[in-house]
Each structure stands twice: as structure tokens, then as C-alpha cells.
Design a protein around this motif. Structure first.
Motif, PDB file in Angstrom:
ATOM      1  N   ILE A 248      22.098  48.677  63.956  1.00 51.55           N
ATOM      2  CA  ILE A 248      21.328  48.034  65.023  1.00 51.55           C
ATOM      3  C   ILE A 248      20.309  48.997  65.621  1.00 51.55           C
ATOM      4  O   ILE A 248      19.147  48.619  65.869  1.00 51.55           O
TER       5      ILE A 248
ATOM      6  N   LEU B 121      17.348  49.268  63.355  1.00 46.39           N
ATOM      7  CA  LEU B 121      16.542  48.049  63.415  1.00 46.39           C
ATOM      8  C   LEU B 121      15.720  47.995  64.702  1.00 46.39           C
ATOM      9  O   LEU B 121      14.557  47.566  64.688  1.00 46.39           O
ATOM     10  N   GLU B 122      16.288  48.421  65.812  1.00 46.46           N
ATOM     11  CA  GLU B 122      15.562  48.425  67.079  1.00 46.46           C
ATOM     12  C   GLU B 122      14.382  49.394  67.033  1.00 46.46           C
ATOM     13  O   GLU B 122      13.317  49.117  67.601  1.00 46.46           O
TER      14      GLU B 122
ATOM     15  N   ALA C 238      11.689  47.732  65.075  1.00 45.78           N
ATOM     16  CA  ALA C 238      11.073  46.678  65.884  1.00 45.78           C
ATOM     17  C   ALA C 238      10.082  47.253  66.886  1.00 45.78           C
ATOM     18  O   ALA C 238       9.026  46.663  67.148  1.00 45.78           O
TER      19      ALA C 238
ATOM     20  N   GLU D 212      12.206  40.783  66.611  1.00 45.83           N
ATOM     21  CA  GLU D 212      13.603  41.016  66.217  1.00 45.83           C
ATOM     22  C   GLU D 212      13.973  40.175  65.004  1.00 45.83           C
ATOM     23  O   GLU D 212      14.639  40.660  64.078  1.00 45.83           O
TER      24      GLU D 212
ATOM     25  N   THR E 267      12.231  41.523  61.782  1.00 47.00           N
ATOM     26  CA  THR E 267      12.781  42.845  61.452  1.00 47.00           C
ATOM     27  C   THR E 267      14.189  42.712  60.881  1.00 47.00           C
ATOM     28  O   THR E 267      14.520  43.303  59.851  1.00 47.00           O
ATOM     29  N   ALA E 268      15.027  41.945  61.546  1.00 44.40           N
ATOM     30  CA  ALA E 268      16.392  41.747  61.059  1.00 44.40           C
ATOM     31  C   ALA E 268      16.399  41.094  59.681  1.00 44.40           C
ATOM     32  O   ALA E 268      17.165  41.481  58.791  1.00 44.40           O
TER      33      ALA E 268
ATOM     34  N   ASN F 296      15.790  37.947  71.447  1.00 47.22           N
ATOM     35  CA  ASN F 296      15.157  39.263  71.539  1.00 47.22           C
ATOM     36  C   ASN F 296      16.187  40.375  71.675  1.00 47.22           C
ATOM     37  O   ASN F 296      15.850  41.504  72.054  1.00 47.22           O
ATOM     38  N   ASP F 297      17.421  40.076  71.337  1.00 48.86           N
ATOM     39  CA  ASP F 297      18.494  41.058  71.281  1.00 48.86           C
ATOM     40  C   ASP F 297      18.876  41.225  69.816  1.00 48.86           C
ATOM     41  O   ASP F 297      19.301  40.266  69.165  1.00 48.86           O
ATOM     42  N   MET F 298      18.699  42.426  69.292  1.00 52.82           N
ATOM     43  CA  MET F 298      18.848  42.634  67.850  1.00 52.82           C
ATOM     44  C   MET F 298      20.254  42.284  67.364  1.00 52.82           C
ATOM     45  O   MET F 298      20.409  41.667  66.294  1.00 52.82           O
ATOM     46  N   THR F 299      21.273  42.675  68.106  1.00 52.70           N
ATOM     47  CA  THR F 299      22.638  42.359  67.684  1.00 52.70           C
ATOM     48  C   THR F 299      22.850  40.860  67.589  1.00 52.70           C
ATOM     49  O   THR F 299      23.436  40.356  66.617  1.00 52.70           O
TER      50      THR F 299
ATOM     51  N   VAL G  52      20.942  39.512  64.422  1.00 58.59           N
ATOM     52  CA  VAL G  52      21.614  39.857  63.165  1.00 58.59           C
ATOM     53  C   VAL G  52      22.895  39.041  63.002  1.00 58.59           C
ATOM     54  O   VAL G  52      23.135  38.445  61.937  1.00 58.59           O
TER      55      VAL G  52
END
Length: 282
Positions: free
Chosen positions: A4, A7-8, A11, A38, A41-42, A215-218, A221
Motif C-alpha cells: 500500500i 502504491l500511495e 499515486a 487511486e 494506480t491500484a 481515495n483510500d488506497m487500501t 485495492v
């Protein structure tokens, strides 16, 4: 598989690319691009089964992504280049004469990673259904992904496709809706309210899930992995993903005003001051 934090960081660099591309030519669509960073990117750095180094239009044995809301090309081009489809330096040519990176993606320039022209809204789901059916006929265990704007759902062709996919058990298809509540002329509720997007797709026979924090990567994903787990069960999958237009740049967030305008020199500096340079600017 990227973690994560990695990935951030990607991003953050993608967001820098977006605002720099649009600023350089004083033209483009930063708002929706920033809001979908996000997701793209994910998808390209963790979820999608793809080979950037040997791109071909058929994508045999690979997952496929179609960008239906093609005006958010800045985020698409950035992610494609950063994931290896073409040289990052080509981002310098965005929206310039004879560039392969047109304002809306097209195919006749042969830009690696782009499989459909998507300047005209509403068509991506239909194309994706054709690709998904082809992959099923070829016996592939692969998935077709699309991204749509919530304002784009006002296009009638979307609903023809949305009827067709469940009726024909196109269950290797995941369509994500960028539900940011904004479009070029104002909020989607003010322009033409869609009511409950989730309820509409459920009524049409789709398997529907929601990503509340787009807009929260976790969350993104985990949501995409869950969506993948729902495929192959007789229904296409719709992901309603709640995002904020302009996310990552405080003065662009939550308003339709940045749908299609470029930042000034001072605004660019302010935006870049909020976005860490992690992979190196082009």
C-alpha cells in the motif's frame, strides 16, 4: 504485488504528472483525473494481469481495461507511462500538435496501452462486453475492466449495455463507476439526478458492490480484489466507487469547477507543494 505504501507513493507522482501536464498546455481535465488516481494506480500496479512491455491490441491471456470517460486522459497517460507502456518523457507532449497523447485517447496514433477511442461518452461498456464475450469464447480466465463517470451514466447507450450484459451472463466483466457527484455543469443531482446507481444496476441484474472510500488506497485495492472474487458466477459486476473530484489538491477538491480547467503558474506551485515527488518528474 505492490504494498500500500508503494502504491500511495506512485499515486502521489501520478497526481504531480496530472497537474503538470494540464498546466503546460493550459488545457485538459484535472478534476476527475485526480479523483481516480487511486483506482488507476491500484489497477495497473497491483490488480490487472497485463504485460506493458509487449502490448498488442488482442491482449490474449491478459486482463483488459477500457477507459470510457476518456476526458480523464491525464491520469490514464500517467499510469500507462509509469507502468512501462511508453517512455515517461512522452508526457511532455500531452495535447500538443502531432502528439500521440491527445486530449481524449485515440487508437490511430498507436499509443501503447490504448485500445479504444473514448472521447465520446457512453461507449466503453458496450466495447467491454464485446471483449469480455470474446475472451469467454476463447476460453480465457481473464477479466475485462471499465471505468465510467457518474455523469456519463446519463448516456442512453450505457443502459442498453447494462441490460445486455446480465442477460448474456457476461460474468468476466467489472465496470467501476466513479461516483464523485460532479460533472462539467455542476453536481450530477442538479444536472440530472441518477438516484441510486447501485439500485439501478441491481434492478438490471448486476452484482453490485460499493467502495465507500475511493481515495483510500487500501479500500480501493481491497474493493477491486473483492470485485474480482465475484466474477465467474453468472453476473457482471458493478463497483460504485465514491471519490472526490480534485482529490489531493485542496483548492480543487469537491467542486465541478476543476472538471476541465487548468491551473495558473501560482496554482501549479501550490498544487505541487501538496504532492510529494516520489518517482521523479518527467
Amino acid at each position: 504485488m505492490a504494498d500500500i505504501q508503494e502504491l500511495e507513493k506512485i499515486a502521489s507522482q501520478v497526481r504531480r504528472d496530472i497537474v503538470r501536464m494540464v498546466h503546460a498546455v493550459q488545457s485538459g481535465h484535472p478534476g476527475g483525473s485526480l479523483g481516480c488516481t487511486e483506482f488507476l494506480t491500484a489497477l495497473y500496479f497491483d490488480i490487472l494481469k497485463h504485460n506493458a512491455k509487449s502490448f498488442d491490441m488482442d491482449a490474449k491471456g491478459e486482463d483488459v481495461f477500457f477507459l470510457s470517460n476518456g476526458h480523464i486522459s491525464p491520469v490514464f497517460y500517467s499510469v500507462l507511462s509509469r507502468s512501462g507502456y511508453f517512455d515517461v518523457d512522452e508526457l511532455n507532449t500531452f495535447r500538443k500538435i502531432n502528439s500521440r497523447l491527445q486530449g481524449h485517447p485515440t487508437t490511430h496514433e498507436g499509443l501503447e496501452g490504448v485500445r479504444i477511442a473514448s472521447g465520446s461518452l457512453g461507449q466503453g461498456m458496450s466495447v467491454a462486453i464485446g471483449a469480455a464475450l470474446t475472451k469467454k469464447m476463447n476460453g480465457e480466465d481473464t477479466t475485462v475492466y471499465t471505468l465510467h463517470g457518474d455523469g456519463e451514466l446519463q448516456e442512453g447507450q450505457i443502459w442498453e449495455a447494462a441490460l445486455y450484459a446480465p442477460a448474456n451472463k457476461v460474468d468476466n466483466l467489472i465496470c467501476t463507476i466513479d461516483a464523485n457527484g460532479q460533472q462539467i455543469d455542476g453536481s450530477t443531482d442538479d444536472v440530472l439526478s441518477m438516484g441510486s446507481i447501485a439500485d439501478k444496476f441491481k434492478a438490471f441484474g448486476w452484482e453490485v458492490m460499493t467502495i465507500e472510500k475511493g481515495n483510500d488506497m487500501t479500500s480501493v485495492v481491497d474493493g477491486l480484489k473483492h470485485a474480482k472474487s465475484l466474477t465467474g458466477k453468472g453476473k457482471p459486476v458493478c463497483v460504485v466507487m465514491h471519490t472526490e473530484m480534485g482529490y489531493g489538491v485542496d483548492f480543487m477538491q469537491g467542486t465541478h469547477e476543476w472538471h476541465g480547467i487548468a491551473p495558473s503558474d501560482d496554482q501549479l506551485a501550490a498544487a505541487l507543494g501538496q504532492l510529494e515527488e516520489t518517482l521523479g518528474d518527467y
